[in-house]
Design a protein around this motif. Structure first.
Motif, PDB file in Angstrom:
ATOM      1  N   ARG A  44       4.030   3.141  11.478  1.00 14.26           N
ATOM      2  CA  ARG A  44       3.643   3.808  10.220  1.00 14.26           C
ATOM      3  C   ARG A  44       4.838   4.508   9.581  1.00 14.26           C
ATOM      4  NH1 ARG A  44      -0.620   5.075  13.557  1.00 14.26           N
ATOM      5  NH2 ARG A  44       0.101   7.224  13.839  1.00 14.26           N
ATOM      6  N   LYS A  73       7.882  12.168   1.637  1.00 10.41           N
ATOM      7  CA  LYS A  73       7.021  11.043   1.306  1.00 10.41           C
ATOM      8  C   LYS A  73       6.000  11.459   0.257  1.00 10.41           C
ATOM      9  CE  LYS A  73       3.688  11.833   5.030  1.00 10.41           C
ATOM     10  NZ  LYS A  73       2.436  11.922   4.323  1.00 10.41           N
ATOM     11  N   MET A  75       2.810  12.616  -1.422  1.00  8.68           N
ATOM     12  CA  MET A  75       1.681  13.394  -0.932  1.00  8.68           C
ATOM     13  C   MET A  75       0.403  12.629  -1.266  1.00  8.68           C
ATOM     14  SD  MET A  75       0.741  17.346  -1.854  1.00  8.68           S
ATOM     15  CE  MET A  75       2.251  17.994  -1.150  1.00  8.68           C
ATOM     16  N   SER A  76      -0.435  12.469  -0.296  1.00  4.87           N
ATOM     17  CA  SER A  76      -1.684  11.728  -0.518  1.00  4.87           C
ATOM     18  C   SER A  76      -2.571  12.458  -1.524  1.00  4.87           C
ATOM     19  CB  SER A  76      -2.443  11.551   0.794  1.00  4.87           C
ATOM     20  OG  SER A  76      -2.972  12.798   1.214  1.00  4.87           O
ATOM     21  N   GLU A  77      -3.435  11.702  -2.196  1.00  4.82           N
ATOM     22  CA  GLU A  77      -4.376  12.323  -3.133  1.00  4.82           C
ATOM     23  C   GLU A  77      -5.267  13.322  -2.410  1.00  4.82           C
ATOM     24  OE1 GLU A  77      -6.535   9.554  -5.529  1.00  4.82           O
ATOM     25  OE2 GLU A  77      -4.718   8.458  -6.081  1.00  4.82           O
ATOM     26  N   GLN A  78      -5.664  12.990  -1.167  1.00  2.00           N
ATOM     27  CA  GLN A  78      -6.501  13.909  -0.397  1.00  2.00           C
ATOM     28  C   GLN A  78      -5.778  15.235  -0.175  1.00  2.00           C
ATOM     29  OE1 GLN A  78      -7.280  12.788   3.653  1.00  2.00           O
ATOM     30  NE2 GLN A  78      -8.754  14.422   3.971  1.00  2.00           N
ATOM     31  N   GLN A  80      -3.353  16.473  -1.994  1.00  2.00           N
ATOM     32  CA  GLN A  80      -3.248  17.156  -3.279  1.00  2.00           C
ATOM     33  C   GLN A  80      -4.532  17.921  -3.597  1.00  2.00           C
ATOM     34  OE1 GLN A  80      -1.401  14.920  -6.605  1.00  2.00           O
ATOM     35  NE2 GLN A  80      -1.162  13.316  -5.072  1.00  2.00           N
ATOM     36  N   GLN A  90       1.925  12.820  -8.848  1.00  2.00           N
ATOM     37  CA  GLN A  90       1.893  12.756  -7.392  1.00  2.00           C
ATOM     38  C   GLN A  90       3.217  13.288  -6.840  1.00  2.00           C
ATOM     39  OE1 GLN A  90       1.846   8.887  -5.502  1.00  2.00           O
ATOM     40  NE2 GLN A  90       0.766   9.726  -3.740  1.00  2.00           N
ATOM     41  N   ARG A  92       5.969  14.666  -3.889  1.00  2.00           N
ATOM     42  CA  ARG A  92       6.406  14.295  -2.552  1.00  2.00           C
ATOM     43  C   ARG A  92       6.262  15.529  -1.672  1.00  2.00           C
ATOM     44  NH1 ARG A  92      11.948  10.839  -3.500  1.00  2.00           N
ATOM     45  NH2 ARG A  92      11.149   9.603  -5.223  1.00  2.00           N
TER      46      ARG A  92
END
Length: 182
Positions: A44, A73, A75-78, A80, A90, A92
């Motif tokens: 991953r 990296k 940042m995931s929407e979750q 955020q 979005q 990082r």
């Protein structure tokens, strides 16, 4: 810093099987328990590769001994939603953790500074944030050494409240405005 390699799984398992290493790593941090988990995590980590983004192994210059991990990296929407900062784009996320034997020697500072400098040299306009548990004094101090700007706090990420830092960009005056006007 370098990419994680499959043969690094033994070190990664040692690093992330320690509760003191993972205690501040996101919601519900769980120490690794198997070599297979470490190997899958390396796969991953190697998949996150874009300009100025990645998850890297931190190594010593002389000899290449592994000492830790640094990430920058998307940042995931979750995530955020969890931090609830009202970010327009979005961002990082930048983060680090070191093997206990390597702490306090400047390795995380040097690695994080290299990634931040690279982002600024490449004129990256995406916001870069660090989310820090207030009990994690070494990371709070590192954010200060790096000149990160404290822009708020959140209770949505993990309990207790977390401090949110912004990496100043060479492309602006360091004052960012969230899309909710604050």
């Amino acid at each position: 810093m370098r990419a994680w390699e499959p043969e690094d799984a033994v070190f990664l398992l040692d690093l992330e099987s320690r509760s003191e290493t993972v205690q501040y790593l996101g919601p519900d941090p769980m120490p690794m328990t198997t070599f297979e988990q470490a190997a899958a995590s390396i796969v991953r980590r190697r998949a996150v590769r874009e300009d100025g983004q990645g998850i890297w192994a931190i190594t010593l210059r002389n000899g290449g001994e592994l000492v830790g991990n640094l990430l920058c990296k998307p940042m995931s929407e979750q995530m955020q939603r969890l931090i609830g900062m009202g970010l327009a784009d979005q961002p990082r996320e930048i983060g680090w953790h070191l093997h206990p034997d390597a702490k306090g020697q400047g390795y995380a500072t040097e690695a994080a500074r290299a990634v931040i400098d690279y982002a600024n040299q490449r004129n990256v306009t995406t916001e870069i944030l660090a989310i820090v548990d207030p009990r994690n004094t070494p990371s709070l101090q590192l954010c200060e050494r790096l000149g990160l700007q404290r822009i708020g706090s959140t209770t949505g990420y993990v309990s207790p409240e977390h401090v949110v830092f912004l990496v100043p960009s060479a492309n602006d005056d360091g004052q960012r405005v969230r899309d909710d006007g604050r």
